[in-house]
Design a protein around this motif. Structure first.
Motif, PDB file in Angstrom:
ATOM      1  N   ILE A   3     -15.697  17.972  39.401  1.00  0.00           N
ATOM      2  CA  ILE A   3     -15.260  17.373  38.240  1.00  0.00           C
ATOM      3  C   ILE A   3     -15.704  18.274  37.145  1.00  0.00           C
ATOM      4  O   ILE A   3     -16.987  18.597  36.977  1.00  0.00           O
ATOM      5  CB  ILE A   3     -15.540  16.025  37.748  1.00  0.00           C
ATOM      6  N   GLY A   4     -15.221  18.762  36.163  1.00  0.00           N
ATOM      7  CA  GLY A   4     -15.653  19.558  34.942  1.00  0.00           C
ATOM      8  C   GLY A   4     -15.540  18.814  33.561  1.00  0.00           C
ATOM      9  O   GLY A   4     -14.544  18.646  33.111  1.00  0.00           O
ATOM     10  N   ALA A   5     -17.017  18.442  33.505  1.00  0.00           N
ATOM     11  CA  ALA A   5     -17.199  17.384  32.343  1.00  0.00           C
ATOM     12  C   ALA A   5     -17.781  18.170  31.296  1.00  0.00           C
ATOM     13  O   ALA A   5     -18.223  17.518  30.338  1.00  0.00           O
ATOM     14  CB  ALA A   5     -18.245  16.361  32.993  1.00  0.00           C
ATOM     15  N   ASP A   6     -17.761  19.502  31.238  1.00  0.00           N
ATOM     16  CA  ASP A   6     -18.237  20.287  30.103  1.00  0.00           C
ATOM     17  C   ASP A   6     -17.236  20.746  29.163  1.00  0.00           C
ATOM     18  O   ASP A   6     -16.541  21.621  29.453  1.00  0.00           O
ATOM     19  CB  ASP A   6     -19.235  21.538  30.665  1.00  0.00           C
ATOM     20  N   PHE A  30     -14.802  26.299  33.423  1.00  0.00           N
ATOM     21  CA  PHE A  30     -14.392  25.727  34.643  1.00  0.00           C
ATOM     22  C   PHE A  30     -13.267  26.095  35.045  1.00  0.00           C
ATOM     23  O   PHE A  30     -13.153  26.663  36.229  1.00  0.00           O
ATOM     24  CB  PHE A  30     -14.522  24.336  34.477  1.00  0.00           C
ATOM     25  N   ASN A  31     -11.991  26.114  34.208  1.00  0.00           N
ATOM     26  CA  ASN A  31     -10.835  26.463  34.731  1.00  0.00           C
ATOM     27  C   ASN A  31     -10.758  28.038  34.930  1.00  0.00           C
ATOM     28  O   ASN A  31     -10.237  28.578  36.014  1.00  0.00           O
ATOM     29  CB  ASN A  31      -9.687  26.335  33.751  1.00  0.00           C
ATOM     30  N   ASP A  65     -11.144  19.247  46.128  1.00  0.00           N
ATOM     31  CA  ASP A  65     -10.268  18.830  44.945  1.00  0.00           C
ATOM     32  C   ASP A  65     -11.055  19.276  43.850  1.00  0.00           C
ATOM     33  O   ASP A  65     -12.220  19.099  43.694  1.00  0.00           O
ATOM     34  CB  ASP A  65      -9.780  17.084  45.232  1.00  0.00           C
ATOM     35  N   VAL A  66     -10.377  19.481  42.719  1.00  0.00           N
ATOM     36  CA  VAL A  66     -10.769  19.557  41.363  1.00  0.00           C
ATOM     37  C   VAL A  66     -10.033  18.796  40.293  1.00  0.00           C
ATOM     38  O   VAL A  66      -8.856  18.849  40.141  1.00  0.00           O
ATOM     39  CB  VAL A  66     -10.821  21.357  41.125  1.00  0.00           C
ATOM     40  N   LEU A  67     -10.990  18.346  39.446  1.00  0.00           N
ATOM     41  CA  LEU A  67     -10.566  17.566  38.354  1.00  0.00           C
ATOM     42  C   LEU A  67     -11.010  18.311  37.117  1.00  0.00           C
ATOM     43  O   LEU A  67     -12.185  18.181  36.651  1.00  0.00           O
ATOM     44  CB  LEU A  67     -11.115  16.153  38.309  1.00  0.00           C
ATOM     45  N   PRO A  68     -10.268  19.289  36.656  1.00  0.00           N
ATOM     46  CA  PRO A  68     -10.623  19.907  35.336  1.00  0.00           C
ATOM     47  C   PRO A  68     -10.918  18.972  34.253  1.00  0.00           C
ATOM     48  O   PRO A  68     -10.713  17.824  34.287  1.00  0.00           O
ATOM     49  CB  PRO A  68      -9.334  20.899  35.276  1.00  0.00           C
ATOM     50  N   GLN A  85     -12.564   7.155  46.641  1.00  0.00           N
ATOM     51  CA  GLN A  85     -11.508   8.044  47.295  1.00  0.00           C
ATOM     52  C   GLN A  85     -12.407   9.323  47.831  1.00  0.00           C
ATOM     53  O   GLN A  85     -11.697   9.951  48.775  1.00  0.00           O
ATOM     54  CB  GLN A  85     -10.592   8.466  46.308  1.00  0.00           C
ATOM     55  N   TYR A  86     -13.627   9.704  47.839  1.00  0.00           N
ATOM     56  CA  TYR A  86     -14.192  10.780  48.140  1.00  0.00           C
ATOM     57  C   TYR A  86     -15.589  10.490  48.495  1.00  0.00           C
ATOM     58  O   TYR A  86     -16.385   9.641  48.327  1.00  0.00           O
ATOM     59  CB  TYR A  86     -14.404  11.890  46.836  1.00  0.00           C
ATOM     60  N   ASP A  87     -15.890  11.228  49.437  1.00  0.00           N
ATOM     61  CA  ASP A  87     -17.404  11.328  50.004  1.00  0.00           C
ATOM     62  C   ASP A  87     -18.418  11.689  49.146  1.00  0.00           C
ATOM     63  O   ASP A  87     -19.555  11.386  49.013  1.00  0.00           O
ATOM     64  CB  ASP A  87     -17.527  12.016  51.297  1.00  0.00           C
ATOM     65  N   ARG A  88     -18.038  12.904  48.328  1.00  0.00           N
ATOM     66  CA  ARG A  88     -19.181  13.321  47.481  1.00  0.00           C
ATOM     67  C   ARG A  88     -18.354  13.918  46.197  1.00  0.00           C
ATOM     68  O   ARG A  88     -17.437  14.446  46.281  1.00  0.00           O
ATOM     69  CB  ARG A  88     -19.899  14.706  47.877  1.00  0.00           C
ATOM     70  N   ILE A  89     -19.213  13.647  44.967  1.00  0.00           N
ATOM     71  CA  ILE A  89     -18.653  14.037  43.701  1.00  0.00           C
ATOM     72  C   ILE A  89     -19.567  14.979  43.079  1.00  0.00           C
ATOM     73  O   ILE A  89     -20.441  14.645  42.844  1.00  0.00           O
ATOM     74  CB  ILE A  89     -17.907  12.930  42.741  1.00  0.00           C
ATOM     75  N   VAL A  90     -18.957  16.102  42.629  1.00  0.00           N
ATOM     76  CA  VAL A  90     -19.988  17.124  41.939  1.00  0.00           C
ATOM     77  C   VAL A  90     -19.621  17.153  40.445  1.00  0.00           C
ATOM     78  O   VAL A  90     -18.343  17.668  40.398  1.00  0.00           O
ATOM     79  CB  VAL A  90     -20.114  18.483  42.386  1.00  0.00           C
ATOM     80  N   ILE A  91     -20.374  16.866  39.418  1.00  0.00           N
ATOM     81  CA  ILE A  91     -19.931  17.062  38.023  1.00  0.00           C
ATOM     82  C   ILE A  91     -20.615  18.079  37.347  1.00  0.00           C
ATOM     83  O   ILE A  91     -21.848  18.367  37.338  1.00  0.00           O
ATOM     84  CB  ILE A  91     -20.124  15.725  37.488  1.00  0.00           C
TER      85      ILE A  91
END
Length: 740
Positions: A572-575, A581-582, A617-620, A647-653
């Motif tokens: 996840i791109g939270a900045d 990120f993109n 998977d990427v969430l911009p 929905q996911y095993d691991r989320i990186v923000i």
């Protein structure tokens, strides 16, 4: 563990720390060696240019002997006021040689003001007034001065420069002094050194002659007054002797003393006689007329006549005793004997009384004599006291006359000595080793100056290197992370080569070079994260840093790729402040994402993009909101994150830096762990420590620190134990993309 073992352990640990400190100093030198050498060489070259442009300076030296004792015709040291037996005399002479008066005398004698040596144009001289685009008023210090005053000021400045070239050095424990002068002209140096010695000798002779003349004049004036004082004192003494009729030695006191001694001696004898007779007299008085008691008086017992009468009386009594045995008391013989006994006893008594009367008479005579002598002694003492007072006055007048006579004689002697030595010019110094023209210059010592400049600049470079090292407060090593930040080190990411085509090689390094040291470092960090929470895995991870451009986005992307090899991962791109990120993942910058999903303007499946290459998977970030902090702190974001966790095993923000904004603090309660990225040799430990403190203040679940963009080869070379063998263990140290 025993005390000995503990002591040994402590000593070993201290020894290791000392070795580490020495190694640190050595690494600092090695890290800056080319800069130090370059600076030293540059200064040395500049010194060579300056040294070889200097004019040679020659030094000539003359040796002067200052006499401490002279063969004086007469002793007149007092006239000059000099005590040549101590060191103060020599120190005074050294100062005279260095005096301005002597220097001025030599300058005028040799006409040095006209000498070419002292009339050279200054090297690289220029008038700064000519460089100004406008005129300045002249500051003429000589305005209003007479020509003589201006000349004196110029001469004083010239003498200051002349004295700066002159050196007067006494040789310890001798009477020798070295006179040295420096000049560009070797002959001038020798001439000036010799001239200083000659000028000192001449000045000393002139001073002696002047002092002698002054002393003679003053002594002559004083002698007249002293003579009158002597005459007056002697006349007062004679008038006193005449008035008091004092004659003989010490004004008759000697005669009076002898008379007093004689009377005292007679008085003592009379007193002794009286005391001897007084005991007899007292015994006679105690007898009160008893003849029998009179016989016990020592004077009576010792009288020969009394003893003879006693013998006769004894013979007659013996005779009577014999007759009494044969005759009666009426017998004529007995009557005759009785008459003899009576006559003998009467004679004895008469003699005893006569002796007693004699003793009384002797006692009375002795007592009278003693009293007479006492009166005579008192009169003599009174007379002697009168004479003593007169003698005291006489001595006072006599001492005054003698003291004035002594002063007069002393002045007269000094006057005669001064006149006798008025024409005697005996020098107290001589040149024993005149200066010769030097053949070799004294300075500049080119080799010494060049070597000294090289050594000094080298030392300055070393000190400056240590100073820079001491002032460098950035995080450089893994040890700094633990000691300065008090945080756990998750891993170290090496610095990768950059070029114009690939300005951010770390974005895809993990995928393209899976066996590189960079990829191995990422896997090491991944292992640390997984092992830090085996029972309760950190399902949601947030990556932040202190300041922008520290590589937090790169760390977040690579961690997502590394975890994606084992689990289903969402990045996840939270900045939303500075979204890189993109661009890093090749996603359209206008693509919808997190902000659209949270706001409810887009569905989740439309916002999430799948990266086939990385398997994640990427969430911009999506459309940038006007206030990202409000979005991240909303309940909708929290609900969206809970939906994604299912929905996911691991989320990186990837979140914003902690020191720039408060996004990371807002997100921290929603994540299971946070990774803090620090850029090596860039971020100061104060900044990083402040950022970590902000996270700890909100109880953020900080897992550890990732030290990013570390030049591993340089670090292994200059930091030794912190990095040496860190990547060699895995066999990736020869990776071509690592920087040197």
């Amino acid at each position: 563990m025993t005390n000995d073992n503990q002591s040994s352990h402590t000593q070993g640990r201290l020894a290791d720390e000392e070795v580490i400190d020495l190694q640190q100093y050595w690494r600092t030198l090695m890290r800056n060696k080319w800069g130090i050498l370059g600076f030293a060489l540059a200064i040395t070259v500049l010194t060579i240019l300056v040294v070889f442009s200097m004019k040679p300076v020659y030094k000539a030296t003359a040796t002067l002997l200052i006499e401490s004792q002279q063969a004086n015709v007469v002793s007149i040291e007092e006239v000059y006021g000099l005590d040549k037996s101590n060191s103060e005399y020599f120190l005074t002479q050294f100062e005279i040689i260095k005096s301005r008066r002597l220097a001025e005398k030599v300058v005028k004698k040799l006409s040095l003001q006209e000498h070419p040596e002292f009339n050279q144009e200054p090297f690289l001289s220029f008038n700064w007034r000519e460089m100004l685009p406008f005129d300045l008023p002249e500051n003429d210090d000589a305005a209003g001065m007479s020509a003589a005053e201006v000349e004196r000021i110029v001469l004083n400045k010239f003498i200051d420069g002349f004295s700066a070239r002159l050196a007067i050095v006494p040789i310890r424990k001798t009477q020798l002094v070295k006179i040295s002068f420096e000049a560009n002209d070797p002959k001038l140096a020798a001439d000036v050194a010799n001239a200083i010695g000659v000028a000192y000798i001449e000045s000393n002779l002139e001073a002696k002659l002047e002092v002698t003349m002054q002393a003679s004049s003053w002594l002559s004036e004083r002698l007249g007054g002293l003579k009158a004082d002597v005459n007056a004192a002697e006349k007062a003494l004679q008038d006193f002797l005449d008035a008091e009729n004092l004659v003989g030695e010490e004004g008759g006191t000697t005669i009076a003393n002898k008379e007093l001694e004689l009377i005292s001696s007679k008085h003592i004898e009379a007193k002794r006689d009286r005391l001897n007779l007084e005991s007899h007299y007292n015994q006679i008085q105690a007898a009160k007329g008893s003849v029998r008691l009179y016989e016990l008086v020592p004077g009576v017992l010792q009288d020969r006549t009394v003893q003879e009468f006693k013998r006769q009386l004894l013979e007659v009594e013996l005779k009577r005793s014999d007759l009494a045995k044969r005759y009666g008391s009426k017998h004529p013989s007995m009557i005759a004997v009785q008459s003899e006994v009576a006559n003998a006893r009467n004679s004895l008594n008469s003699q005893i009384k006569s002796v007693i009367n004699g003793i009384k008479s002797d006692y009375q005579a002795a007592l009278a004599s003693e009293r007479s002598l006492e009166k005579a002694l008192a009169r003599t003492r009174e007379g002697l006291q009168v004479l003593g007072r007169k003698e005291y006055k006489r001595k006072e007048l006599e001492n005054e006359a003698e003291s004035k006579r002594a002063v007069y004689d002393t002045f007269l002697q000094r006057f005669n000595e001064t006149n006798a030595t008025g024409d005697l010019n005996s020098a107290n110094a001589r040149i024993i080793d005149p200066a010769i023209v030097p053949s070799l210059p004294e300075k500049p010592k080119k080799k010494l100056i060049i070597v000294a400049a090289f050594v000094a600049s080298l030392m300055f470079g070393v000190v400056f290197a240590f100073l820079l090292e001491a002032l460098n407060n950035t995080i450089q090593t893994a040890r700094d992370v633990e000691s300065k930040l008090s945080a756990t080190l998750l891993g170290v990411l090496p610095l990768l080569k950059q070029d114009k085509k690939n300005p951010h090689p770390s974005y895809r390094e993990f995928l393209e070079s899976n066996h590189s040291s960079f990829a191995e470092s990422v896997r090491t960090i991944r292992t640390g994260i997984v092992l830090s929470a085996l029972d309760n895995p950190h399902k949601v991870l947030a990556v932040t840093s202190t300041m922008p451009d520290e590589g937090k986005t790169s760390v977040a992307i690579n961690m997502a790729f590394a975890l994606g090899q084992m689990e289903k991962v969402l990045l996840i791109g939270a900045d939303m402040r500075r979204p890189a990120f993109n661009k890093a993942l090749g996603i359209d910058k206008h693509a919808i994402g997190l902000s659209n999903f949270v706001a409810g303007t887009a569905k989740l499946e439309d916002c999430i993009q799948h990266l086939d290459e990385g398997g994640i998977d990427v969430l911009p970030a999506g459309t940038i909101p006007p206030n990202p902090l409000e979005l991240l702190s909303s309940q909708r974001f929290s609900k969206a994150l809970r939906v994604l966790e299912g929905q996911y095993d691991r989320i990186v923000i990837d979140t914003a830096p902690s020191q720039s904004v408060s996004d990371a603090m807002v997100i921290s309660p929603l994540v299971g762990g946070m990774i803090y990225v620090v850029k090596a040799d860039s971020t100061t430990y104060q900044q990083a420590k402040a950022g970590i403190k902000r996270l700890k203040d909100v109880n953020a679940p900080l897992i550890g620190v990732v030290l990013n963009q570390v030049n591993t080869k340089k670090a292994a070379k200059y930091y030794g134990g912190d990095y040496g063998g860190y990547y060699d263990t895995y066999g990736y140290a020869e990776d071509s993309k690592n920087t040197a």
